[in-house]
Every structure is written in structure tokens, then in C-alpha cells.
Write a protein that holds these residues in place. Structure first.
Motif, short mmCIF file in Angstrom:
data_model
loop_
_atom_site.label_atom_id
_atom_site.label_comp_id
_atom_site.label_asym_id
_atom_site.label_seq_id
_atom_site.Cartn_x
_atom_site.Cartn_y
_atom_site.Cartn_z
N GLU A 44 0.83 -1.20 0.00
CA GLU A 44 0.00 0.00 0.00
C GLU A 44 0.86 1.25 0.00
O GLU A 44 0.54 2.25 -0.69
N LEU A 45 1.95 1.21 0.78
CA LEU A 45 2.85 2.37 0.83
C LEU A 45 3.50 2.59 -0.53
O LEU A 45 3.63 3.74 -0.98
N ALA A 46 3.91 1.48 -1.18
CA ALA A 46 4.53 1.63 -2.51
C ALA A 46 3.53 2.22 -3.50
O ALA A 46 3.87 3.09 -4.31
N GLU A 47 2.28 1.74 -3.44
CA GLU A 47 1.26 2.30 -4.32
C GLU A 47 1.01 3.77 -4.00
O GLU A 47 0.84 4.60 -4.91
N ALA A 48 0.98 4.08 -2.69
CA ALA A 48 0.78 5.49 -2.30
C ALA A 48 1.94 6.36 -2.78
O ALA A 48 1.73 7.48 -3.26
N LEU A 49 3.16 5.83 -2.67
CA LEU A 49 4.31 6.59 -3.14
C LEU A 49 4.26 6.78 -4.65
O LEU A 49 4.65 7.84 -5.17
N GLU A 50 3.79 5.75 -5.36
CA GLU A 50 3.64 5.90 -6.80
C GLU A 50 2.61 6.98 -7.14
O GLU A 50 2.81 7.79 -8.05
N ARG A 51 1.50 6.97 -6.35
CA ARG A 51 0.49 8.01 -6.59
C ARG A 51 1.04 9.39 -6.25
O ARG A 51 0.77 10.37 -6.96
N VAL A 52 1.80 9.46 -5.14
CA VAL A 52 2.40 10.75 -4.77
C VAL A 52 3.37 11.22 -5.85
O VAL A 52 3.40 12.40 -6.22
N ASP A 53 4.17 10.27 -6.36
CA ASP A 53 5.11 10.64 -7.42
C ASP A 53 4.37 11.11 -8.66
O ASP A 53 4.76 12.08 -9.31
N PHE A 54 3.25 10.40 -8.96
CA PHE A 54 2.45 10.82 -10.11
C PHE A 54 1.87 12.22 -9.89
O PHE A 54 1.91 13.08 -10.78
N LEU A 55 1.36 12.43 -8.66
CA LEU A 55 0.78 13.74 -8.37
C LEU A 55 1.85 14.84 -8.39
O LEU A 55 1.58 15.97 -8.80
N GLU A 56 3.07 14.50 -7.93
CA GLU A 56 4.15 15.47 -7.99
C GLU A 56 4.47 15.83 -9.43
O GLU A 56 4.73 17.00 -9.76
N LYS A 57 4.48 14.82 -10.29
CA LYS A 57 4.73 15.10 -11.70
C LYS A 57 3.61 15.96 -12.29
O LYS A 57 3.87 16.89 -13.07
N VAL A 58 2.36 15.62 -11.92
CA VAL A 58 1.23 16.43 -12.39
C VAL A 58 1.36 17.86 -11.87
O VAL A 58 1.14 18.84 -12.60
N LYS A 59 1.73 17.98 -10.57
CA LYS A 59 1.88 19.31 -9.98
C LYS A 59 2.97 20.11 -10.70
O LYS A 59 2.79 21.29 -10.99
N ARG A 60 4.12 19.44 -10.96
CA ARG A 60 5.18 20.14 -11.67
C ARG A 60 4.73 20.57 -13.06
O ARG A 60 5.11 21.64 -13.55
N GLY A 61 3.91 19.70 -13.69
CA GLY A 61 3.39 20.08 -15.00
C GLY A 61 2.41 21.23 -14.93
O GLY A 61 2.47 22.17 -15.73
N LEU A 62 1.53 21.18 -13.91
CA LEU A 62 0.53 22.25 -13.79
C LEU A 62 1.16 23.55 -13.32
O LEU A 62 0.65 24.64 -13.63
N ASP A 63 2.25 23.45 -12.54
CA ASP A 63 2.90 24.67 -12.07
C ASP A 63 3.38 25.55 -13.21
O ASP A 63 3.57 26.76 -13.05
N ARG A 64 3.61 24.92 -14.36
CA ARG A 64 4.04 25.71 -15.52
C ARG A 64 2.91 26.60 -16.04
O ARG A 64 3.16 27.57 -16.75
N PHE A 65 1.69 26.20 -15.71
CA PHE A 65 0.53 26.93 -16.23
C PHE A 65 -0.23 27.70 -15.15
O PHE A 65 -0.97 28.63 -15.46
N VAL A 66 -0.05 27.30 -13.89
CA VAL A 66 -0.80 27.92 -12.80
C VAL A 66 0.06 29.02 -12.19
O VAL A 66 1.25 28.82 -11.92
N PRO A 67 -0.49 30.20 -11.96
CA PRO A 67 0.27 31.28 -11.31
C PRO A 67 0.79 30.86 -9.95
O PRO A 67 0.15 30.08 -9.23
#
Length: 464
Positions: A227-250
Motif C-alpha cells: 500500500e505504501l509503494a502504491e501510495a508513493l507511486e500516486r504521490v510521485d504521479f501527483l508530484e509530476k502532475v503538480k510540476r506540469g501544472l505549475d508551468r501553467f498555474v500562477p
């Protein structure tokens, strides 16, 4: 100190009972041999009774003394010494420790209790027979023979019984020891059969319960790890999404969401800010003269030069529109965020000029880039704007009001890299920068003329 005891001292302490017992037995044997040879030189004839009396009995006494010393020393070590010495010293994997196992200990105890005393009786009877003739007293002779027979039988029977008891107990203990090694190696499925109803049976049952609990805990831990590994994968995915969205979000929106993810305060409210608009002069002509990919690369290269200076002045890139940017400067002090905007504008002008000069005219595939800038200051409505439609809704975070309109129109009126200021901005930065009044301007969709000011770049460092 029990935690810092030298290894050699620990080894000697662990081997002390056995070493004392062996030393005692060897001493008795050495003295017995010397005494026997002395007797051999004194008496011309040596009988069986003399051999038993002068050699057998001392050996028997030495065995009894060695067994007594061993068990007495072991009792002291088990109570006071070994719990301290072996706290941080491995036992099973230490080849220097002379381990006396339970089977050996039980066998020695039974021998000491049964075999040795009965052996002493037999030896005494043999000594008495040496002085007795069967013809003189046949009844006493028979009695002594019966005593010898009973003693020998009891001694041998006691020795066999000691071996049988020790073997039955050691077999169960060896099974437990093997299972413990498997459990220590990570095999949590290992189990042992309960082979008795005594303490050994309780140990076997306790081992099975312990192994079962460890197996369940290990399975639960593995499940938590998955479960922790899956959660870390989701967190990593969300971090990547956040880094991608940060390029567009003020950046302002990102900070508000991070401070209160459940209910970020994005509602529009009146704030005193400074708005900077910039665009590239002649963008339409550029788009017609060079390929689209090359144009995009050109815009990205120039805009990338401006990012660090904008962030250094706490500017927030709010909107992009192909050839232009909208940047918000906010803060507690109106004069300070207005000055930050002017400093950023001067840095942009300097970076643009440096980039134009880095390529000579012969190799340049386009005319020198000119970035025009307009800056306005005042109270705006800053926050989110929701646009609903048939396909859903879209949210934008921006500033609206006359100040933003004036800033945008000033940017549109500037040419050849000029930096235009609104009257409010000019008043706030007066004395910090070299500014010149350029007179009233007619701005599109602005009812009254605006007294515009221009920033001259030669004294921008006065603001620091």
C-alpha cells in the motif's frame, strides 16, 4: 562493563565450568597414575583388589569431583556471569565457545547420580572379594557376588536410562533449534509438532504460536508496504502532475492551494497591486517571415531570459498570450511592489538588448527583438473567475479593473522597447528611477487621456 567486555574474557567466562571440570579430572588422573606406579614399586604382587583400591577408586572420585565442580560452576555462571557476558555476544555461531548441550548435561547428571555411586559399591565389593576365599565362607562370597552383579546391572541400566532420557529430550530441542534457525532466516511458515505434555511441549506450542503471529505480522507488513509503494507511486504521479501544472498555474494560486488545500481563498477581492504587461513588437510580421517552430523557439528563448528576474522581484506570471505576458506584483507596501515591477521591466530590457547583441546581423534570421512594456498600479479585483459552458467550466485567476486595462493599453502604445508607466505608478517610483513625462496619450477603450511616463534604463540601479 558488560557492554565493553573483551571478546577473550567472554570466551573464557563461557568455557569456565568445562575448563574447571577438565582440569580437576586431569589432576586426579595424573596423581592416580603417579600413586599407582609408586604402589607397583612397593608391593611385589598386585592383586585385582589392589588395582581397584589404588587406581579405580581415585579415578571414580575424580569423576565425581569433576562432575560436582562442573555443575556448581555452571550454576554460578548461569545466575551471575553469563547473562552479562552473552548480552551482545553470539553463541550459536561462535566456534570458540565449547557448548555442552542439554543431552550431554542430562547424561552427566544421570551418570553422577546413578552410575558413579553404584560403581563405588561395586569397587568396594571387589576389594572385599580380594581378601575372601570362597571355601572359607561361601555364603558371604555369594552375597558379595550378588552385590557386584546388582551394582554392575544398576550402573549399566542407569547409564542406559540416562542416555535414553537425554536423547528423547535433546531430539525435541534439536527440532526446536532447527526450526528457530529457519524462522531466523525468514521462513515464517515453519512449524513443529508438539511431542510432549511437559515444558518441552509448552515450548513447542509457544514456538508455533510465535511463528504464526510473526507470519501474520509479516504478511500485514508486506500488505502495508505494498500500500505504501502504491501510495508513493500516486504521490510521485501527483508530484509530476503538480510540476506540469505549475508551468501553467500562477505562483499565487499555487501558494494559496498549498496553504489550504481543502478550501483555498480564491475569491476575488480588492487589492492594491502593480500590473506589468509586455509584448514583442512586430510579432505578426515575425510569424509571417519565419517558420512556426522557429518562432516558438525564439519566443521561448527570450521569455526564458526574463523568468529569473521576474521571480527575483516576486512577480507572478498570470497570463501568457503568444507574444505577451501579464505579470502581477503584490505586497504590503504599494511603493515597493511598484518599484519591483519597474526593476523587473528594466532587467527585461537589459536581457533583451544582450540577447540581440549576442548574434550579429549577418547570422540573425530575424530582426532584433523589441519588448514593449506597460505598467499600471492601483486597486484591482484579484481572484478567480469562473467561466461556465456546455462543455464544463474553466477557472482563471487574474486581476481585473481599470488599472489592468490602462497597463495593457500602455504596453500597446509603447514602441522600440519603451517602458510606459501609468500616473499612479510614476508617482510611487518617483525619485527611485529616471522617468520622463511623455504627455497625455489617447488609449483605446479608455475615456480620458492618460498622462504617461517613460522609464529610462540608465539609472535603474538607484532603486536598490
Amino acid at each position: 562493563d558488560k557492554t565493553n567486555a573483551p571478546e577473550e574474557a567472554v570466551i573464557r567466562g563461557g568455557n569456565a565450568p568445562l575448563a574447571l571440570a577438565v582440569f580437576c579430572l586431569m589432576t586426579w588422573a595424573f596423581l592416580d597414575v603417579l600413586f599407582f606406579f609408586r604402589i607397583w614399586t612397593i608391593f611385589p604382587t598386585i592383586t585385582l583388589g589392589m588395582v581397584v583400591h589404588f587406581f579405580g577408586l581415585p579415578i571414580l572420585a575424580g569423576l565425581i569431583s569433576a562432575a560436582t565442580i562442573y555443575f556448581f560452576a555452571e550454576a554460578i555462571c548461569r545466575t551471575f556471569v553469563w547473562p552479562l557476558l552473552f548480552e551482545k555476544m553470539p553463541i550459536e555461531e561462535n566456534p570458540r565457545l565449547r557448548k555442552v548441550r542439554v543431552v550431554h548435561r542430562l547424561f552427566l547428571q544421570m551418570i553422577a547420580i546413578c552410575f558413579l555411586p553404584l560403581g563405588a559399591v561395586v569397587f568396594t565389593a571387589l576389594i572385599r572379594m580380594d581378601r575372601l576365599l570362597a571355601a572359607d565362607d561361601p555364603i558371604l562370597f555369594r552375597v558379595i557376588m550378588v552385590i557386584i552383579l546388582i551394582g554392575v546391572s544398576a550402573s549399566l541400566g542407569g547409564a542406559w536410562l540416562a542416555w535414553a532420557v537425554a536423547h528423547s529430550m535433546s531430539r525435541a530441542l534439536r527440532t526446536l533449534e532447527t526450526a528457530m534457525a529457519q524462522l531466523r532466516g525468514g521462513d515464517f511458515s515453519v512449524r513443529v509438532r508438539a511431542s510432549a505434555t511437559d515444558e518441552i511441549g509448552a515450548l513447542e506450542e509457544g514456538f508455533n504460536h510465535t511463528a504464526k503471529r510473526l507470519s501474520e505480522s509479516y504478511e500485514a507488513l508486506e500488505e502495508r508496504n505494498r500500500e505504501l509503494a502504491e501510495a508513493l507511486e500516486r504521490v510521485d504521479f501527483l508530484e509530476k502532475v503538480k510540476r506540469g501544472l505549475d508551468r501553467f498555474v500562477p505562483d499565487t494560486v499555487s501558494r494559496l492551494v498549498e496553504e489550504n488545500p481543502d478550501d483555498p481563498n480564491l475569491e476575488k477581492m480588492a487589492k492594491d497591486i502593480t500590473v506589468l504587461f509586455l509584448d514583442i513588437e512586430g510579432y505578426t510580421r515575425l510569424s509571417e517571415s519565419i517558420p512556426r517552430e522557429q518562432l516558438n523557439e525564439l519566443i521561448e528563448r527570450y521569455f526564458s531570459l526574463f523568468i529569473s528576474d521576474i521571480h527575483d522581484e516576486n512577480g507572478d506570471i498570470n497570463e501568457t498570450a503568444g507574444d505577451g505576458l501579464m505579470i502581477l506584483f503584490q505586497g504590503e507596501n504599494p511603493d515597493e511592489h511598484a518599484s519591483s515591477a519597474v526593476r523587473a521591466a528594466l532587467a527585461i530590457a537589459e536581457k533583451t538588448e544582450a540577447a540581440n547583441n549576442s548574434v550579429d546581423d549577418a547570422r540573425r534570421a530575424h530582426p532584433p527583438i523589441q519588448v514593449n512594456i506597460g505598467i499600471g498600479s492601483g486597486v484591482c479585483h484579484v481572484g478567480s473567475t469562473r467561466i461556465k459552458g456546455a462543455a464544463g467550466e474553466r477557472w482563471t485567476y487574474t486581476a481585473t479593473g481599470p488599472v489592468t486595462n490602462i497597463g495593457a493599453r500602455l504596453c500597446g502604445s509603447a514602441t522600440r522597447g519603451q517602458i510606459f508607466l501609468s500616473p499612479e505608478t510614476a508617482e510611487r517610483v518617483s525619485g527611485r528611477f529616471r522617468i520622463e513625462k511623455i504627455g497625455p496619450l489617447e488609449l483605446k477603450n479608455v475615456g480620458n487621456q492618460i498622462e504617461a511616463w517613460e522609464v529610462k534604463p540608465d539609472r535603474r540601479k538607484l532603486a536598490r
